[in-house]
Write a protein that holds these residues in place. Sequence first.
Motif, PDB file in Angstrom:
ATOM      1  N   GLU A 138       0.830  -1.203   0.000  1.00  0.00           N
ATOM      2  CA  GLU A 138       0.000   0.000   0.000  1.00  0.00           C
ATOM      3  C   GLU A 138       0.867   1.256   0.000  1.00  0.00           C
ATOM      4  O   GLU A 138       0.558   2.234  -0.705  1.00  0.00           O
ATOM      5  N   ALA A 139       1.943   1.232   0.787  1.00  0.00           N
ATOM      6  CA  ALA A 139       2.855   2.386   0.842  1.00  0.00           C
ATOM      7  C   ALA A 139       3.476   2.639  -0.522  1.00  0.00           C
ATOM      8  O   ALA A 139       3.601   3.797  -0.955  1.00  0.00           O
ATOM      9  N   LYS A 140       3.868   1.568  -1.200  1.00  0.00           N
ATOM     10  CA  LYS A 140       4.451   1.724  -2.532  1.00  0.00           C
ATOM     11  C   LYS A 140       3.446   2.327  -3.501  1.00  0.00           C
ATOM     12  O   LYS A 140       3.793   3.190  -4.312  1.00  0.00           O
ATOM     13  N   ASP A 141       2.207   1.860  -3.421  1.00  0.00           N
ATOM     14  CA  ASP A 141       1.176   2.361  -4.319  1.00  0.00           C
ATOM     15  C   ASP A 141       0.901   3.846  -4.070  1.00  0.00           C
ATOM     16  O   ASP A 141       0.815   4.639  -5.014  1.00  0.00           O
ATOM     17  N   LEU A 142       0.785   4.238  -2.778  1.00  0.00           N
ATOM     18  CA  LEU A 142       0.540   5.634  -2.441  1.00  0.00           C
ATOM     19  C   LEU A 142       1.730   6.511  -2.827  1.00  0.00           C
ATOM     20  O   LEU A 142       1.556   7.649  -3.294  1.00  0.00           O
ATOM     21  N   PHE A 143       2.917   5.983  -2.640  1.00  0.00           N
ATOM     22  CA  PHE A 143       4.098   6.751  -3.000  1.00  0.00           C
ATOM     23  C   PHE A 143       4.160   6.975  -4.509  1.00  0.00           C
ATOM     24  O   PHE A 143       4.491   8.082  -4.969  1.00  0.00           O
ATOM     25  N   THR A 144       3.823   5.956  -5.266  1.00  0.00           N
ATOM     26  CA  THR A 144       3.816   6.089  -6.728  1.00  0.00           C
ATOM     27  C   THR A 144       2.823   7.154  -7.174  1.00  0.00           C
ATOM     28  O   THR A 144       3.130   7.984  -8.046  1.00  0.00           O
ATOM     29  N   LYS A 145       1.634   7.161  -6.548  1.00  0.00           N
ATOM     30  CA  LYS A 145       0.634   8.169  -6.891  1.00  0.00           C
ATOM     31  C   LYS A 145       1.115   9.578  -6.521  1.00  0.00           C
ATOM     32  O   LYS A 145       0.904  10.535  -7.287  1.00  0.00           O
ATOM     33  N   ALA A 146       1.754   9.704  -5.358  1.00  0.00           N
ATOM     34  CA  ALA A 146       2.243  11.017  -4.926  1.00  0.00           C
ATOM     35  C   ALA A 146       3.324  11.542  -5.868  1.00  0.00           C
ATOM     36  O   ALA A 146       3.328  12.722  -6.240  1.00  0.00           O
ATOM     37  N   HIS A 149       1.815  12.621  -9.072  1.00  0.00           N
ATOM     38  CA  HIS A 149       1.048  13.853  -8.876  1.00  0.00           C
ATOM     39  C   HIS A 149       1.946  15.080  -9.010  1.00  0.00           C
ATOM     40  O   HIS A 149       1.506  16.132  -9.488  1.00  0.00           O
TER      41      HIS A 149
END
Length: 268
Positions: A138-146, A149
């Motif tokens: 989940e952290a990797k996914d959120l980091f990729t989105k950030a 962005h």
Amino acid sequence: KQLLEVVLAFGNYMNKGQRGNAYGFKISSLNKIADTKSSIDKNITLLHYLITIVENKYPKVLNLNEELRDIPQAAKVNMTELDKEISTLRSGLKAVEMELEYQKSQPPQPGDKFVSVVSQFITVASFSFSDVEDLLAEAKDLFTKAVKHFGEEAGKIQPDEFFGIFDQFLQAVSEAKQENENMRKKKEEEERRARMEAQLKEQRERERKMRKAKENSEEGGEFDDLVSALRSGEVFDKDLSKLKRNRKRITNQMTDSSRERPVTKLNF
């Protein structure tokens, strides 16, 4: 977001023309703001001016430390190191499972609780490890989105580098705010001292004028008295009386001297 809009507006204004029509900028440019110094005062940077404008126009924007309070911790995260730690935990857990299977294949020993204890441990550890893997994913996914962005490529930047840019910028903002406050206090102190010096100078000038006016008044009074005496002839009367008194005193002294002169007898 609003702060970044202001930064973009600053950049487009300063780079008028072909380079002044940008729709965005690299986040690494944030920390270059503090390196752009004033041509008048080298101690003042574009960041100092930016903070001054934001304080006057958008005061809520400077609550960045509250909004981004987790940035310092995020800047310490290295995804590569986390992957290595997860891999180490996975290998360790498999090694324990293999040892458990081996002990199960051996004849049971009286009082040996290895199989029962380790079996329970593996059950709990497997669930915990699964949760950790899910959190990392989940952290990797959120980091990729950030990262996307902000217009960056996830595969080319690590969390410590990405969040480190914001962490460094927040520190620079805090320092610049304090420096602005110090400069404001210094300016107020200088203005206060200048006002006091001006008031003191003005007071001294008034006292000097008052003394001069008093001296002129006294001299003018004596001169007026002398002119009045001359006009009335009083000054001549005074001088004549004084002359008569002086002559009378001299005559009396001569008379007294003659009376008291001793008589000398001569014997032949």
